[in-house]
Motif scaffolding. Structure first.
Motif, short mmCIF file in Angstrom:
data_model
loop_
_atom_site.label_atom_id
_atom_site.label_comp_id
_atom_site.label_asym_id
_atom_site.label_seq_id
_atom_site.Cartn_x
_atom_site.Cartn_y
_atom_site.Cartn_z
N ILE A 10 51.35 87.09 9.52
CA ILE A 10 52.16 88.30 9.49
C ILE A 10 52.92 88.41 8.16
O ILE A 10 53.14 89.51 7.65
CB ILE A 10 53.14 88.37 10.69
CG1 ILE A 10 53.70 89.79 10.83
CG2 ILE A 10 54.28 87.36 10.57
CD1 ILE A 10 54.45 90.04 12.11
N ALA A 13 50.50 89.86 5.77
CA ALA A 13 50.31 91.27 6.11
C ALA A 13 51.50 92.11 5.65
O ALA A 13 51.32 93.23 5.16
CB ALA A 13 50.11 91.42 7.62
N THR A 17 51.74 95.15 2.96
CA THR A 17 52.40 96.42 3.26
C THR A 17 53.29 96.85 2.09
O THR A 17 53.30 98.02 1.69
CB THR A 17 53.25 96.30 4.54
OG1 THR A 17 52.41 95.95 5.63
CG2 THR A 17 53.96 97.61 4.85
N PHE A 42 51.09 100.24 13.06
CA PHE A 42 49.77 99.69 13.41
C PHE A 42 49.70 98.18 13.17
O PHE A 42 49.06 97.45 13.93
CB PHE A 42 48.67 100.40 12.60
CG PHE A 42 48.45 101.83 13.02
CD1 PHE A 42 47.98 102.13 14.29
CD2 PHE A 42 48.71 102.88 12.15
CE1 PHE A 42 47.77 103.45 14.70
CE2 PHE A 42 48.50 104.19 12.54
CZ PHE A 42 48.04 104.48 13.82
N LEU A 43 50.39 97.71 12.12
CA LEU A 43 50.37 96.28 11.80
C LEU A 43 50.98 95.45 12.92
O LEU A 43 50.41 94.44 13.36
CB LEU A 43 51.12 96.04 10.50
CG LEU A 43 51.33 94.57 10.10
CD1 LEU A 43 50.01 93.89 9.83
CD2 LEU A 43 52.25 94.49 8.87
N GLN A 45 51.25 96.06 16.02
CA GLN A 45 50.41 96.04 17.22
C GLN A 45 49.30 94.99 17.10
O GLN A 45 48.86 94.42 18.11
CB GLN A 45 49.80 97.42 17.47
CG GLN A 45 50.84 98.45 17.90
CD GLN A 45 50.23 99.81 18.13
OE1 GLN A 45 49.39 99.99 19.02
NE2 GLN A 45 50.62 100.78 17.32
N ASN A 46 48.86 94.73 15.87
CA ASN A 46 47.84 93.71 15.66
C ASN A 46 48.37 92.30 15.93
O ASN A 46 47.59 91.36 16.06
CB ASN A 46 47.29 93.78 14.23
CG ASN A 46 46.42 95.00 14.00
OD1 ASN A 46 45.79 95.50 14.94
ND2 ASN A 46 46.37 95.49 12.78
N PHE A 47 49.70 92.17 15.99
CA PHE A 47 50.30 90.87 16.27
C PHE A 47 50.93 90.83 17.65
O PHE A 47 51.89 90.09 17.91
CB PHE A 47 51.34 90.53 15.18
CG PHE A 47 50.71 90.20 13.86
CD1 PHE A 47 50.28 88.91 13.56
CD2 PHE A 47 50.50 91.19 12.91
CE1 PHE A 47 49.69 88.61 12.35
CE2 PHE A 47 49.91 90.91 11.69
CZ PHE A 47 49.49 89.61 11.41
N GLY A 48 50.41 91.66 18.55
CA GLY A 48 50.80 91.59 19.95
C GLY A 48 52.03 92.38 20.36
O GLY A 48 52.52 92.24 21.49
N SER A 50 53.88 95.77 21.49
CA SER A 50 53.47 97.00 22.17
C SER A 50 53.71 98.21 21.26
O SER A 50 54.59 98.18 20.39
CB SER A 50 54.26 97.19 23.46
OG SER A 50 55.62 97.46 23.17
N GLN A 270 46.77 108.10 19.86
CA GLN A 270 47.12 106.85 20.54
C GLN A 270 48.24 107.06 21.55
O GLN A 270 48.16 106.61 22.71
CB GLN A 270 47.51 105.78 19.55
CG GLN A 270 47.89 104.45 20.22
CD GLN A 270 48.20 103.35 19.23
OE1 GLN A 270 47.97 103.49 18.04
NE2 GLN A 270 48.71 102.24 19.71
#
Length: 275
Positions: A10, A13, A17, A42-43, A45-48, A50, A270
């Motif tokens: 993260i 990531a 960003t 969006f980032l 959400q890729n790490f769990g 919500s 979404q």
């Protein structure tokens, strides 16, 4: 060691960003918030995280990053004489109050509602950039004090709730009332500080950390994101500006508008649960 191994993806990531936000800000001449919010949304959400929590954290973190960049931007615009001090005095108090109220409201509504707001505003902004970039002003001058008070409340309240500075809504609004583009951009930079600073203070004071928030989140602000994004955005904004100088500005604006339209539409799809 295990905790470090869990954090480094993260971290990388978030660094990406900051680089992306800086390049896009310099490339397209836009404020970081309109880029940082959807990227973080969006980032995370890729790490769990919500979608609901991701939007709340993205909004608050974006406001935190706007504070130092707005201060730097105000200095630059003021030196060039592009800050309308009279307009700032008239609008400033209403923007500040609207920012505090808007921040409070943002902690009482769902992240999905904020996503709806951001998506719709992003789509409208993209359409304005696509179809009204070279259009003449809709009105010859700004309205009276009551009308301007309403405009200030709209700019402050809506901007703080979706984590953007004063430029995204303020610039097209001012230019539609025949304020010159340079004055609109410079004055909106000052709006950004009046929006972001009281907004992030309010969110830190009364916001609650979501249960699924990533490591380093204090209330609604993700501290690692703030730490990584700020220096990299500042460092890479000149890179984007240099690239922009070699490319056609009109084509760049259209490209960003299309990208923003797609991003806003994707977020809208979404949150609507269509796909």
């Amino acid at each position: 060691m295990d905790q470090l191994m869990a954090i480094w993806p993260i971290g990388l990531a978030l660094m990406a960003t900051g680089v992306l936000a800086g390049i896009l800000a310099g490339l397209f001449g836009v404020g970081g918030g309109i880029v940082i919010v959807p990227v973080l949304y969006f980032l995370l959400q890729n790490f769990g995280v919500s979608p609901n929590s991701a939007m709340a954290i993205a909004t608050a973190t974006s406001l935190a990053t706007i504070v130092p960049t707005a201060i730097s931007s105000i200095r630059s615009h003021h030196q060039k004489g592009n800050v309308d001090v009279a307009l700032l005095k008239l609008w400033g108090g209403f923007i500040l109050i609207a920012s505090i109220v808007g921040s409070y409201v943002a902690t009482r509504v769902s992240g999905d509602f904020l996503t709806w707001m951001f998506s719709i505003i992003a789509i409208f902004v993209s359409l304005n950039m696509l179809f009204r970039a070279k259009s003449s002003a809709l009105f010859q001058s700004l309205p009276g004090k009551i009308g301007q008070m309403i405009m200030a409340v709209i700019v402050g309240g809506l901007s703080v709730m979706i984590g953007i500075g004063g430029g995204t809504i303020g610039v097209p609004l001012l230019t539609s009332f025949n304020v010159s583009a340079h004055k609109a951009v410079g004055t909106a930079a000052a709006f950004g500080l009046l929006i972001a600073l009281p907004g992030v203070i309010t969110l830190l004071a009364i916001g609650q950390t979501p249960a699924d928030a990533p490591v380093g989140t204090w209330r609604l602000v993700n501290i690692p994101a703030f730490v990584f994004i700020i220096p990299l955005t500042i460092l890479f904004a000149p890179v984007g500006a240099k690239i922009a100088a070699r490319l056609n500005q009109q084509s760049l604006k259209r490209a960003f508008a299309v990208m923003l339209f797609i991003t806003g539409t994707r977020m809208l799809i979404q949150v609507s649960g269509i796909l």
